[in-house]
Design an enzyme around this catalytic site. Sequence first.
Site, PDB file in Angstrom:
ATOM      1  N   ASP A 165     -20.735  68.571 -18.671  1.00  0.00           N
ATOM      2  CA  ASP A 165     -19.432  68.848 -18.053  1.00  0.00           C
ATOM      3  C   ASP A 165     -18.394  69.048 -19.153  1.00  0.00           C
ATOM      4  O   ASP A 165     -18.557  68.563 -20.277  1.00  0.00           O
ATOM      5  CB  ASP A 165     -19.021  67.702 -17.113  1.00  0.00           C
ATOM      6  N   HIS A 197     -23.630  65.482 -22.741  1.00  0.00           N
ATOM      7  CA  HIS A 197     -23.089  65.837 -21.423  1.00  0.00           C
ATOM      8  C   HIS A 197     -22.789  67.328 -21.317  1.00  0.00           C
ATOM      9  O   HIS A 197     -22.435  67.980 -22.290  1.00  0.00           O
ATOM     10  CB  HIS A 197     -21.867  64.994 -21.062  1.00  0.00           C
ATOM     11  N   HIS A 229     -11.546  69.257 -26.467  1.00  0.00           N
ATOM     12  CA  HIS A 229     -10.447  69.387 -25.494  1.00  0.00           C
ATOM     13  C   HIS A 229      -9.320  70.288 -25.992  1.00  0.00           C
ATOM     14  O   HIS A 229      -8.287  70.383 -25.347  1.00  0.00           O
ATOM     15  CB  HIS A 229      -9.859  68.017 -25.100  1.00  0.00           C
ATOM     16  N   ASP A 237     -18.085  70.035 -27.560  1.00  0.00           N
ATOM     17  CA  ASP A 237     -18.014  68.879 -26.661  1.00  0.00           C
ATOM     18  C   ASP A 237     -18.526  69.261 -25.286  1.00  0.00           C
ATOM     19  O   ASP A 237     -17.753  69.575 -24.413  1.00  0.00           O
ATOM     20  CB  ASP A 237     -16.557  68.391 -26.602  1.00  0.00           C
ATOM     21  N   GLU A 288     -19.180  62.961 -17.907  1.00  0.00           N
ATOM     22  CA  GLU A 288     -18.591  62.185 -19.006  1.00  0.00           C
ATOM     23  C   GLU A 288     -17.068  62.284 -19.021  1.00  0.00           C
ATOM     24  O   GLU A 288     -16.371  61.315 -19.318  1.00  0.00           O
ATOM     25  CB  GLU A 288     -19.161  62.665 -20.348  1.00  0.00           C
ATOM     26  N   GLU A 289     -16.557  63.463 -18.706  1.00  0.00           N
ATOM     27  CA  GLU A 289     -15.112  63.693 -18.843  1.00  0.00           C
ATOM     28  C   GLU A 289     -14.296  63.070 -17.722  1.00  0.00           C
ATOM     29  O   GLU A 289     -13.090  62.907 -17.857  1.00  0.00           O
ATOM     30  CB  GLU A 289     -14.816  65.199 -18.905  1.00  0.00           C
TER      31      GLU A 289
HETATM   32 ZN   LIG Z   1     -17.740  64.679 -25.025  1.00  0.00          ZN
END
Ligand SMILES: [Zn+2]
Length: 463
Positions: free
Chosen positions: A85, A83, A436, A114, A148-149
């Site tokens: 995003d 992903h 994150h 990520d 995804e997030e």
């Molecule tokens: Zn991820």
Amino acid sequence: MILNRKINELKEELIESTQEIMRIKSVEEEAKEGMPFGEGVSKALECALKISRRLGFNTKNLDGYVGYAEYGEGDEYIGILGHLDVVPEGDGWKYPPYAAEIHEGKIYGRGALDDKGPIMAALYGLKAIKDSNLPLSKKVRVIFGTNEETGCKEMEYYLEREKPPVAGFTPDAEYPLIYAEKGITSFDLVKDLKSIGTEDLCIKYIKGGQRVNMVPDYCEVGIWSKEKDFVIKALEKFKQTNEFNLTAHIKSDMVVIKSIGVSAHGSLPELGVNAIMQMFKFLAFLPLEDTDIYKYIDFFNKHVGFECHGESFGVALEDEESGKLSFNIGTVEMEENKISLGLNLRYPVTYTYNDMIVPFEKTLEGTEIKIENMSHMAPLYFPKDHELIKTLLNVYTEQTGERKEPLAIGGGTYAKEMPNIVAYGPIFPGKPDLDHQVNEYIEIEDLVMNAKIYAHAIYELAK
Ligand SMILES: [Zn+2]
């Protein structure tokens, strides 16, 4: 091996492409025409497809929701799902979060790990196969997800229009791979309250917890009593036999009690201390018998208390593959004549939703407590001797020289959104999970190692 030599040749280009895509801030924003998740996300998708075309792949953009790079021939395809995003960057960065600066062999920035770095590693893995002219019997798609997030709405869009891959992986979790992910449910348990107290004592409000998938570390109640210091004395007495972090102070016509617990992830409630359940234990100590609010609280004290696996609720499912069901009470809200608790239950992979919900509802019978806002994600499970698991584990062992057992987790990864795939990398055992977090980075050495592993994995699945 030829693929690793190709990856070494492509190393600088891989780093540059990773930086290029990291420099686009792709946090979900307000939708615009043809940009269902906003401008930044849309630009990141365009950028990934442009890089893919530069590498010689065919591309497709499904109306700004999701896109893919494709290579090879055949009806069936192998899917690699990543992903583009990212979550908001937050404060406190030592390098700018969208500059992709390199310091001490690490590329810093939101999305490095990520999931922009890993998806570029997979794309360059496919490029190495293409440059090596290795024959494949199936097509390969590197799929660029964009939501995804914040809900995975792009995957719904994709699966309504495209058939799923026959096998594949998502580079969005950790190595060696995740073969079992528990079923996840979140929901509210709601009751209308006819009585919230007596003439002498009444509960005005209860609030606590922020998210159902976290063990709450805070809960607060406001209690009115005719005799001002009655509640404070009751708390003192209660604390003689219960070592909870509960404090009281007077606020206008109420006594406000605060309960402090210890936060933990909702999939591992045993690592926390539940501030809501501490409070419930105290509230049941007050002389409120025969009121509706008392009955509700008493029910949860009897059927949950500080248990983390649903024992007294009759839902203590367990299997060898993924362990025990996890039972977390994450939020509480009571105002006027309504109370609601937010729950997060994760059941073991060899069971079904009904195995959990049927006994759960049975325990609720006769309480007038209703289940509302149910959200459910079925478990993901591949037996350890499944071809996909064996193939990916073998590649990992060959490339790293380390033999590792596959993982079973209580969380849900991106793999749950697409049939026939599992989570595979990009975080190596013992390395920090910076997803994150502030100062997120990917080590260049790991980025390259990921590309080598993904190149071999794609080849083994598609050959
Ligand atoms: Zn991820």
